[in-house]
Design a protein around this motif. Structure first.
Motif, PDB file in Angstrom:
ATOM      1  N   TYR A   4       0.873  -1.164   0.000  1.00 54.86           N
ATOM      2  CA  TYR A   4       0.000   0.000   0.000  1.00 54.86           C
ATOM      3  C   TYR A   4       0.913   1.217   0.000  1.00 54.86           C
ATOM      4  O   TYR A   4       1.862   1.295   0.777  1.00 54.86           O
ATOM      5  CB  TYR A   4      -0.907  -0.010   1.233  1.00 54.86           C
ATOM      6  N   TYR A   5       0.626   2.159  -0.881  1.00 55.53           N
ATOM      7  CA  TYR A   5       1.523   3.286  -1.093  1.00 55.53           C
ATOM      8  C   TYR A   5       0.897   4.595  -0.638  1.00 55.53           C
ATOM      9  O   TYR A   5      -0.263   4.878  -0.930  1.00 55.53           O
ATOM     10  CB  TYR A   5       1.878   3.414  -2.575  1.00 55.53           C
ATOM     11  N   VAL A   6       1.701   5.379   0.041  1.00 49.44           N
ATOM     12  CA  VAL A   6       1.371   6.767   0.323  1.00 49.44           C
ATOM     13  C   VAL A   6       2.259   7.557  -0.624  1.00 49.44           C
ATOM     14  O   VAL A   6       3.457   7.323  -0.695  1.00 49.44           O
ATOM     15  CB  VAL A   6       1.682   7.129   1.794  1.00 49.44           C
ATOM     16  N   TYR A   7       1.658   8.471  -1.365  1.00 52.08           N
ATOM     17  CA  TYR A   7       2.431   9.175  -2.389  1.00 52.08           C
ATOM     18  C   TYR A   7       2.213  10.681  -2.302  1.00 52.08           C
ATOM     19  O   TYR A   7       1.197  11.154  -1.780  1.00 52.08           O
ATOM     20  CB  TYR A   7       2.064   8.654  -3.784  1.00 52.08           C
ATOM     21  N   VAL A   8       3.179  11.404  -2.817  1.00 50.91           N
ATOM     22  CA  VAL A   8       3.122  12.864  -2.846  1.00 50.91           C
ATOM     23  C   VAL A   8       3.335  13.297  -4.294  1.00 50.91           C
ATOM     24  O   VAL A   8       4.329  12.935  -4.915  1.00 50.91           O
ATOM     25  CB  VAL A   8       4.200  13.497  -1.939  1.00 50.91           C
ATOM     26  N   LEU A   9       2.382  14.069  -4.801  1.00 51.37           N
ATOM     27  CA  LEU A   9       2.460  14.590  -6.162  1.00 51.37           C
ATOM     28  C   LEU A   9       2.621  16.096  -6.120  1.00 51.37           C
ATOM     29  O   LEU A   9       2.075  16.759  -5.236  1.00 51.37           O
ATOM     30  CB  LEU A   9       1.172  14.277  -6.934  1.00 51.37           C
ATOM     31  N   GLN A  10       3.354  16.616  -7.089  1.00 55.46           N
ATOM     32  CA  GLN A  10       3.454  18.066  -7.235  1.00 55.46           C
ATOM     33  C   GLN A  10       2.975  18.430  -8.636  1.00 55.46           C
ATOM     34  O   GLN A  10       3.389  17.814  -9.625  1.00 55.46           O
ATOM     35  CB  GLN A  10       4.883  18.554  -7.035  1.00 55.46           C
ATOM     36  N   SER A  11       2.113  19.437  -8.694  1.00 54.83           N
ATOM     37  CA  SER A  11       1.636  19.919  -9.985  1.00 54.83           C
ATOM     38  C   SER A  11       2.803  20.509 -10.756  1.00 54.83           C
ATOM     39  O   SER A  11       3.642  21.219 -10.191  1.00 54.83           O
ATOM     40  CB  SER A  11       0.558  20.983  -9.781  1.00 54.83           C
ATOM     41  N   LYS A  12       2.854  20.237 -12.039  1.00 52.61           N
ATOM     42  CA  LYS A  12       3.918  20.782 -12.886  1.00 52.61           C
ATOM     43  C   LYS A  12       3.619  22.217 -13.312  1.00 52.61           C
ATOM     44  O   LYS A  12       4.515  22.923 -13.757  1.00 52.61           O
ATOM     45  CB  LYS A  12       4.104  19.917 -14.136  1.00 52.61           C
ATOM     46  N   THR A  22      -2.776   4.550  -2.263  1.00 50.10           N
ATOM     47  CA  THR A  22      -3.228   3.621  -3.294  1.00 50.10           C
ATOM     48  C   THR A  22      -2.532   2.277  -3.163  1.00 50.10           C
ATOM     49  O   THR A  22      -1.515   2.157  -2.482  1.00 50.10           O
ATOM     50  CB  THR A  22      -2.971   4.189  -4.713  1.00 50.10           C
ATOM     51  N   GLN A  23      -3.077   1.301  -3.883  1.00 47.66           N
ATOM     52  CA  GLN A  23      -2.438  -0.003  -3.987  1.00 47.66           C
ATOM     53  C   GLN A  23      -1.652  -0.113  -5.291  1.00 47.66           C
ATOM     54  O   GLN A  23      -0.747  -0.920  -5.399  1.00 47.66           O
ATOM     55  CB  GLN A  23      -3.509  -1.105  -3.974  1.00 47.66           C
ATOM     56  N   ASP A  24      -2.020   0.706  -6.274  1.00 46.81           N
ATOM     57  CA  ASP A  24      -1.374   0.671  -7.583  1.00 46.81           C
ATOM     58  C   ASP A  24      -0.887   2.076  -7.933  1.00 46.81           C
ATOM     59  O   ASP A  24      -1.635   2.902  -8.462  1.00 46.81           O
ATOM     60  CB  ASP A  24      -2.368   0.161  -8.630  1.00 46.81           C
ATOM     61  N   LEU A  25       0.367   2.346  -7.654  1.00 44.60           N
ATOM     62  CA  LEU A  25       0.936   3.683  -7.793  1.00 44.60           C
ATOM     63  C   LEU A  25       0.941   4.172  -9.242  1.00 44.60           C
ATOM     64  O   LEU A  25       0.576   5.324  -9.510  1.00 44.60           O
ATOM     65  CB  LEU A  25       2.355   3.682  -7.219  1.00 44.60           C
ATOM     66  N   GLN A  26       1.328   3.330 -10.180  1.00 48.56           N
ATOM     67  CA  GLN A  26       1.375   3.742 -11.588  1.00 48.56           C
ATOM     68  C   GLN A  26      -0.014   4.090 -12.126  1.00 48.56           C
ATOM     69  O   GLN A  26      -0.185   5.100 -12.815  1.00 48.56           O
ATOM     70  CB  GLN A  26       2.009   2.647 -12.436  1.00 48.56           C
ATOM     71  N   ARG A  27      -0.991   3.258 -11.800  1.00 51.87           N
ATOM     72  CA  ARG A  27      -2.360   3.526 -12.251  1.00 51.87           C
ATOM     73  C   ARG A  27      -2.873   4.838 -11.669  1.00 51.87           C
ATOM     74  O   ARG A  27      -3.476   5.657 -12.355  1.00 51.87           O
ATOM     75  CB  ARG A  27      -3.301   2.378 -11.845  1.00 51.87           C
ATOM     76  N   ARG A  28      -2.590   5.038 -10.379  1.00 50.75           N
ATOM     77  CA  ARG A  28      -3.086   6.241  -9.692  1.00 50.75           C
ATOM     78  C   ARG A  28      -2.469   7.504 -10.271  1.00 50.75           C
ATOM     79  O   ARG A  28      -3.162   8.501 -10.480  1.00 50.75           O
ATOM     80  CB  ARG A  28      -2.781   6.124  -8.196  1.00 50.75           C
ATOM     81  N   LEU A  29      -1.180   7.481 -10.547  1.00 48.35           N
ATOM     82  CA  LEU A  29      -0.522   8.637 -11.149  1.00 48.35           C
ATOM     83  C   LEU A  29      -1.127   8.908 -12.533  1.00 48.35           C
ATOM     84  O   LEU A  29      -1.398  10.064 -12.885  1.00 48.35           O
ATOM     85  CB  LEU A  29       0.986   8.408 -11.253  1.00 48.35           C
ATOM     86  N   ARG A  30      -1.360   7.867 -13.293  1.00 42.49           N
ATOM     87  CA  ARG A  30      -1.975   8.010 -14.621  1.00 42.49           C
ATOM     88  C   ARG A  30      -3.374   8.632 -14.490  1.00 42.49           C
ATOM     89  O   ARG A  30      -3.747   9.523 -15.267  1.00 42.49           O
ATOM     90  CB  ARG A  30      -2.045   6.644 -15.298  1.00 42.49           C
ATOM     91  N   GLU A  31      -4.160   8.199 -13.496  1.00 43.35           N
ATOM     92  CA  GLU A  31      -5.496   8.761 -13.288  1.00 43.35           C
ATOM     93  C   GLU A  31      -5.429  10.255 -12.962  1.00 43.35           C
ATOM     94  O   GLU A  31      -6.221  11.039 -13.490  1.00 43.35           O
ATOM     95  CB  GLU A  31      -6.219   8.014 -12.162  1.00 43.35           C
ATOM     96  N   ILE A  57      -2.388  -1.966   5.433  1.00 42.70           N
ATOM     97  CA  ILE A  57      -3.232  -0.867   4.943  1.00 42.70           C
ATOM     98  C   ILE A  57      -3.469   0.207   6.008  1.00 42.70           C
ATOM     99  O   ILE A  57      -3.499   1.399   5.707  1.00 42.70           O
ATOM    100  CB  ILE A  57      -4.577  -1.412   4.386  1.00 42.70           C
ATOM    101  N   LYS A  58      -3.613  -0.215   7.264  1.00 44.71           N
ATOM    102  CA  LYS A  58      -3.847   0.758   8.339  1.00 44.71           C
ATOM    103  C   LYS A  58      -2.632   1.660   8.540  1.00 44.71           C
ATOM    104  O   LYS A  58      -2.776   2.861   8.791  1.00 44.71           O
ATOM    105  CB  LYS A  58      -4.198   0.040   9.644  1.00 44.71           C
ATOM    106  N   ASP A  59      -1.435   1.087   8.435  1.00 45.71           N
ATOM    107  CA  ASP A  59      -0.214   1.892   8.560  1.00 45.71           C
ATOM    108  C   ASP A  59      -0.142   2.936   7.445  1.00 45.71           C
ATOM    109  O   ASP A  59       0.208   4.099   7.681  1.00 45.71           O
ATOM    110  CB  ASP A  59       1.034   1.003   8.512  1.00 45.71           C
ATOM    111  N   ALA A  60      -0.481   2.524   6.234  1.00 47.30           N
ATOM    112  CA  ALA A  60      -0.428   3.442   5.090  1.00 47.30           C
ATOM    113  C   ALA A  60      -1.453   4.565   5.238  1.00 47.30           C
ATOM    114  O   ALA A  60      -1.139   5.734   5.019  1.00 47.30           O
ATOM    115  CB  ALA A  60      -0.661   2.674   3.794  1.00 47.30           C
ATOM    116  N   LYS A  61      -2.657   4.224   5.638  1.00 46.74           N
ATOM    117  CA  LYS A  61      -3.699   5.242   5.803  1.00 46.74           C
ATOM    118  C   LYS A  61      -3.354   6.207   6.937  1.00 46.74           C
ATOM    119  O   LYS A  61      -3.632   7.404   6.853  1.00 46.74           O
ATOM    120  CB  LYS A  61      -5.056   4.581   6.046  1.00 46.74           C
ATOM    121  N   ARG A  62      -2.741   5.686   7.991  1.00 43.39           N
ATOM    122  CA  ARG A  62      -2.323   6.533   9.100  1.00 43.39           C
ATOM    123  C   ARG A  62      -1.276   7.535   8.640  1.00 43.39           C
ATOM    124  O   ARG A  62      -1.325   8.723   8.974  1.00 43.39           O
ATOM    125  CB  ARG A  62      -1.776   5.683  10.246  1.00 43.39           C
TER     126      ARG A  62
END
Length: 122
Positions: A4-12, A22-31, A57-62
């Motif tokens: 389970y991934y916690v991710y940080v995105l920056q607008s370009k 998310t569980q699928d980092l590549q799919r989520r970034l694409r979305e 999952i609980k650790d990731a959501k936390r």
């Protein structure tokens, strides 16, 4: 093995940072980049600047919840200080080059106008 991934995105294009889970980092970034996510579609495109992987999952959501707090945002800025320094330097360089170009084009325009006036009055 499930992560389970916690991710940080920056607008370009805008001054906007998004924290997600998310569980699928590549799919989520694409979305996010395809403007399929309502909360971020006005800030696309994005680049992934940080992520963490968790087995539970609980650790990731936390962790996601923490990063969305004021203290968590401060922690992220400290964790990514070199990245943000690099971005600031890059932006400063862009501004400096833009000023140089502005002065150059102003100079070229002045020369052009001078020659046009000279032609009119000779």
């Amino acid at each position: 093995m499930i992560f389970y991934y916690v991710y940080v995105l920056q607008s370009k294009t805008k001054d906007f940072i998004y924290v997600g889970f998310t569980q699928d980092l590549q799919r989520r970034l694409r979305e996010h980049n395809n403007k399929e996510e309502l909360s971020t579609k006005h800030y696309a495109p994005f680049e992934l600047i940080h992520y963490e992987a968790y087995r539970n999952i609980k650790d990731a959501k936390r962790r996601e919840g923490y990063f969305k707090t004021t203290k968590g945002k401060t922690t992220l800025k400290i964790m990514l200080v070199e990245y943000f320094k690099e971005k600031i330097k890059w932006c400063t360089d862009i501004v400096r080059h833009a000023k140089i170009l502005k002065n150059f084009f102003k100079f070229v325009l002045d020369i052009y106008l001078f020659h046009q006036l000279r032609i009119l009055y000779w």
